[in-house]
Structures are given as structure tokens and as C-alpha cells.
Design a protein around this motif. Structure first.
Motif, mmCIF file in Angstrom:
data_model
loop_
_atom_site.group_PDB
_atom_site.id
_atom_site.type_symbol
_atom_site.label_atom_id
_atom_site.label_comp_id
_atom_site.label_asym_id
_atom_site.label_seq_id
_atom_site.Cartn_x
_atom_site.Cartn_y
_atom_site.Cartn_z
ATOM 1 N N PRO A 132 42.259 2.673 78.496
ATOM 2 C CA PRO A 132 41.030 1.980 79.110
ATOM 3 C C PRO A 132 40.291 3.192 79.022
ATOM 4 N N LEU A 133 39.856 4.474 78.642
ATOM 5 C CA LEU A 133 38.730 5.203 78.834
ATOM 6 C C LEU A 133 38.636 5.515 77.292
ATOM 7 N N GLY A 134 39.578 4.627 76.642
ATOM 8 C CA GLY A 134 38.722 4.327 74.921
ATOM 9 C C GLY A 134 39.688 5.793 74.020
ATOM 10 N N LYS A 135 40.278 6.092 74.490
ATOM 11 C CA LYS A 135 40.401 7.911 73.617
ATOM 12 C C LYS A 135 41.465 8.344 73.550
ATOM 13 N N LEU A 136 41.582 8.740 72.666
ATOM 14 C CA LEU A 136 43.260 9.430 71.665
ATOM 15 C C LEU A 136 43.709 10.237 73.009
ATOM 16 N N THR A 137 45.416 9.986 72.914
ATOM 17 C CA THR A 137 45.845 10.771 74.374
ATOM 18 C C THR A 137 46.466 11.825 73.101
ATOM 19 N N LEU A 138 46.006 13.030 73.858
ATOM 20 C CA LEU A 138 46.996 13.973 73.130
ATOM 21 C C LEU A 138 47.555 15.193 73.616
ATOM 22 N N PRO A 139 48.618 15.928 72.858
ATOM 23 C CA PRO A 139 49.799 16.829 73.200
ATOM 24 C C PRO A 139 48.953 17.723 73.817
ATOM 25 N N GLN A 140 50.270 18.431 74.964
ATOM 26 C CA GLN A 140 49.618 19.693 75.195
ATOM 27 C C GLN A 140 50.005 20.654 74.712
ATOM 28 N N VAL A 141 50.368 20.669 73.238
ATOM 29 C CA VAL A 141 50.740 22.014 72.504
ATOM 30 C C VAL A 141 49.238 21.733 71.835
ATOM 31 N N GLU A 142 48.525 22.431 71.554
ATOM 32 C CA GLU A 142 47.526 22.326 70.382
ATOM 33 C C GLU A 142 47.876 23.039 69.085
ATOM 34 N N ILE A 143 49.030 23.061 68.321
ATOM 35 C CA ILE A 143 49.551 22.894 67.117
ATOM 36 C C ILE A 143 49.264 21.593 66.151
ATOM 37 N N ALA A 144 49.680 20.940 67.879
ATOM 38 C CA ALA A 144 50.311 19.369 67.814
ATOM 39 C C ALA A 144 49.308 18.413 67.076
ATOM 40 N N HIS A 145 47.839 19.045 68.380
ATOM 41 C CA HIS A 145 46.517 18.114 67.784
ATOM 42 C C HIS A 145 46.238 17.522 66.467
ATOM 43 N N PRO A 146 45.969 15.841 66.572
ATOM 44 C CA PRO A 146 45.998 15.464 64.978
ATOM 45 C C PRO A 146 44.326 16.453 64.140
ATOM 46 N N ASP A 147 44.454 16.150 63.359
ATOM 47 C CA ASP A 147 44.250 16.733 61.969
ATOM 48 C C ASP A 147 43.171 16.281 61.692
ATOM 49 N N ARG A 148 41.945 17.183 62.423
ATOM 50 C CA ARG A 148 40.726 16.083 62.483
ATOM 51 C C ARG A 148 39.698 15.279 60.786
ATOM 52 N N THR A 149 40.640 16.544 59.509
ATOM 53 C CA THR A 149 40.652 15.913 58.305
ATOM 54 C C THR A 149 41.384 14.671 57.888
ATOM 55 N N ALA A 150 42.604 14.941 58.627
ATOM 56 C CA ALA A 150 42.997 13.470 58.230
ATOM 57 C C ALA A 150 43.108 13.005 58.956
ATOM 58 N N ILE A 151 41.911 12.560 60.220
ATOM 59 C CA ILE A 151 41.729 11.827 60.832
ATOM 60 C C ILE A 151 40.237 11.209 59.946
ATOM 61 N N ALA A 152 39.296 11.987 59.206
ATOM 62 C CA ALA A 152 38.365 11.737 58.741
ATOM 63 C C ALA A 152 39.246 10.245 57.695
ATOM 64 N N PHE A 153 40.274 11.060 57.095
ATOM 65 C CA PHE A 153 40.214 10.399 55.440
ATOM 66 C C PHE A 153 40.749 9.040 55.939
ATOM 67 N N HIS A 154 41.461 8.802 57.546
ATOM 68 C CA HIS A 154 42.074 7.334 57.815
ATOM 69 C C HIS A 154 41.175 6.206 58.819
#
Length: 163
Positions: A132-154
């Protein structure tokens, strides 16, 4: 027999033939197939990093009793066939229906990690389940956060590419 105009750079047909040829985009083949153990470790790591929670709906599930999870899937943000990395930061943990919609380009992620949907294509039941907040839930481990370049590509090639 070849038409002489096909070989004459002063004739338009020469240029039409030259630029009209179908070209196959270059896709690097992996030197070796990815080991099954590597894929299993990646799958387990993505599910674990997200604590068995869908990154788009926030629905949390119990760990699987067997290796594969019945409710959750992992989805490559930038497809491997399009140069995506075989790394946890290139994968999201999603409910099966959300993973399918993400792969099909009906849902994506904006630069601020906001969820972007194609309302004409997305299943209304899935739309109701989205965070409902309209945002992606992130993992707690920072190395596992979604790659911003990959997100832009998608967003640019998969999401906008299906419209």
C-alpha cells in the motif's frame, strides 16, 4: 542474375540492400554453463535475504519444507540473456503471480523504488495485494539490494518494451 544497380553506391537500391539486411544482436554466450550448485545457492540466498517476503506485496511466507518454495519465486531484474548478472542484487523475491507480471513487463520499479504498473494488463487481484505504500520492500542485507542499473534496464526495456 544480380541487378547491376545492387552494386552501384550511386543508386538508392544499393543503400536499401545494405541497411535493410537483418542483423542479429550480439549476445555473449557464457564460457561454461552455470553450475547447478551455483543456481541453487543463488535461489536460496535470494529467498533468505528477503526473509521469504515478497518484495512487491510484502506478504511473508514460511521457509519451504523442500528446496523449492510453493508460493515464492525469484525473478531476474535484468534478464540473464540481456546481460544480467548472476548475483543476488539482480534478483527479486516475489509471489509467483507478481514474478510472472514482472517478467512479462506488466509491473516494474521506478528510480525511487516505487512500483509502476500497467493497469491495462495487471491482474486486479495482484494490484490489490501490492504494498500500500507503493514501494519495493528491500532485503536487510545491503549487498542484496536491487541493482539500480538493472532496475533502469527492466523499466526501459521490459516494462516500456511491452507497451
Amino acid at each position: 542474375m544480380d541487378d547491376p544497380q545492387d552494386d552501384d553506391p550511386g543508386h538508392p537500391r544499393y543503400w536499401q540492400n545494405l541497411f535493410g539486411e537483418a542483423s542479429t544482436p550480439f549476445e555473449a554466450e557464457p564460457d561454461q554453463p552455470v553450475a547447478l550448485d551455483t543456481l541453487r545457492a543463488l535461489y536460496s540466498a535470494v529467498l533468505s535475504n528477503y526473509d521469504f517476503t515478497c518484495a512487491m506485496t510484502g506478504a511473508r511466507f514460511a521457509p519451504p519444507s523442500e528446496f523449492l518454495h510453493d508460493e515464492l519465486a525469484i525473478a531476474a531484474i535484468r534478464p540473464l540473456t540481456a546481460g544480467g548478472m548472476l548475483h543476488v542484487s539482480n534478483f527479486l523475491c516475489l509471489e509467483r503471480h507478481a514474478a510472472e507480471a514482472f517478467r512479462d513487463g506488466y509491473i516494474s520499479v521506478g528510480p525511487g523504488l516505487e512500483l509502476i504498473v500497467d493497469l491495462s494488463q495487471l491482474d486486479p487481484e495482484l494490484l490489490e495485494r501490492l504494498n500500500p505504500l507503493g514501494k519495493l520492500t528491500l532485503p536487510q542485507v545491503e549487498i542484496a539490494h536491487p541493482d539500480r542499473t538493472a532496475i533502469a534496464f527492466h523499466r526501459e526495456h521490459v516494462f516500456l518494451g511491452h507497451l
